[in-house]
Design an enzyme around this catalytic site. Structure first.
Site, PDB file in Angstrom:
ATOM      1  N   TYR A 166       0.837  -1.205   0.000  1.00  0.00           N
ATOM      2  CA  TYR A 166       0.000   0.000   0.000  1.00  0.00           C
ATOM      3  C   TYR A 166       0.870   1.253   0.000  1.00  0.00           C
ATOM      4  O   TYR A 166       0.655   2.172  -0.803  1.00  0.00           O
ATOM      5  CB  TYR A 166      -0.899  -0.025   1.231  1.00  0.00           C
ATOM      6  CG  TYR A 166      -1.749   1.209   1.415  1.00  0.00           C
ATOM      7  CD1 TYR A 166      -2.890   1.411   0.643  1.00  0.00           C
ATOM      8  CD2 TYR A 166      -1.422   2.168   2.377  1.00  0.00           C
ATOM      9  CE1 TYR A 166      -3.682   2.544   0.820  1.00  0.00           C
ATOM     10  CE2 TYR A 166      -2.205   3.292   2.559  1.00  0.00           C
ATOM     11  CZ  TYR A 166      -3.334   3.483   1.790  1.00  0.00           C
ATOM     12  OH  TYR A 166      -4.104   4.605   1.960  1.00  0.00           O
ATOM     13  N   LYS A 196       1.122   4.087  -3.003  1.00  0.00           N
ATOM     14  CA  LYS A 196       0.717   5.466  -2.742  1.00  0.00           C
ATOM     15  C   LYS A 196       1.874   6.434  -2.972  1.00  0.00           C
ATOM     16  O   LYS A 196       1.659   7.569  -3.437  1.00  0.00           O
ATOM     17  CB  LYS A 196       0.182   5.595  -1.312  1.00  0.00           C
ATOM     18  CG  LYS A 196      -1.216   5.026  -1.125  1.00  0.00           C
ATOM     19  CD  LYS A 196      -2.257   5.795  -1.931  1.00  0.00           C
ATOM     20  CE  LYS A 196      -3.668   5.399  -1.597  1.00  0.00           C
ATOM     21  NZ  LYS A 196      -4.680   6.147  -2.357  1.00  0.00           N
TER      22      LYS A 196
END
Length: 254
Positions: free
Chosen positions: A158, A162
């Site tokens: 993640y 990002k």
């Protein structure tokens, strides 16, 4: 209808995205398109029944055909597009880097990094033609990407995906003189994703309520300009409660 501000929010079927479309649809003189993989979801349908200015549309992250069709529908219905809030994301792995399959990283990059890219490419012409003269492309990112204030949460797929979308937004801002492109950290929000992450890190739940996050996000978007807003990484929820994940500043360290 022609004078209404037109918004597109992705990942709108639950959590932060649903909170954003609910808040925007309740405003006067707005047209809101709620992008979701399943636009027929009950919650979206019920909300659209209350607000005739809310239009659920099919939009799957990183699917070019879906994105192109969604933008075409927006142009047909509203004739313009002024603000995109790229919120759709996944966070499906918690654990050590060494244990995470490469396919998990690929899945996160597909949705979290390439999703906003495909969306912008599909919407560029219509968005940049916004009669406001200052179209907004706001991407919901995360402070877990911060190198200057790093806090480890064992969710590298993640965080890496990002961090990649952060660079995308910096590039879009540099390439388009009128585009107001920026990032917003929504806080550690009590959504399905946020609570799962909290429990994976030994906490009972995420500390920020959806309503507070939505208020903070829209506070960054409302009135955003190229001069004061673009190319920056904004904090939606300023907090200084002594927790390692608190972000006490208006901007997030890169």
């Amino acid at each position: 209808m022609s004078g209404a501000i037109v918004y597109l929010v992705t990942g709108a079927n639950r959590g932060i995205g649903f909170g954003l479309v609910a808040a925007l649809a309740a405003r006067p003189n707005t047209i809101v398109f709620a992008g979701a993989r399943d636009p027929s979801a009950q919650a979206l349908g019920d909300l659209a029944a209350k607000h005739t200015n809310l239009h659920p549309i099919k939009l799957t992250s990183a699917d070019k055909a879906d994105n192109d069709a969604a933008v075409a529908q927006i142009e047909k219905v509203a004739g313009r597009l002024d603000v995109i809030i790229a919120n759709a994301a996944i966070c499906d792995y918690y654990g050590p880097v060494v244990d995470a399959p490469v396919s998990v990283y690929q899945d996160h990059f597909e949705v979290n990094s390439l999703g906003p890219l495909v969306l912008f490419q599909a919407a560029e012409r219509l968005l940049l033609a916004s009669p406001t003269g200052a179209p907004i492309f706001a991407v919901i990112s995360s402070s877990v990407t911060s190198m200057g204030n790093y806090v480890h949460f064992s969710l590298s797929p993640y965080a890496m995906s990002k961090a990649a979308v952060n660079i995308l937004v910096k590039g879009l801002n540099a390439e388009h003189s009128k585009l107001v492109a920026f990032l917003v950290d929504p806080g550690w929000v009590a959504t399905q994703m946020g609570d799962r992450g909290a429990k994976a890190n030994g906490l009972p739940g995420a500390p920020v309520q959806i309503a507070d996050s939505v208020k903070g996000i829209l506070g960054r978007i409302d009135g955003a300009t190229k001069e004061k807003s673009a190319g920056k990484f904004w904090n939606a929820v300023v907090a200084n409660n002594g927790n390692p994940w608190d972000r006490p500043t208006e901007e997030i360290l890169w």
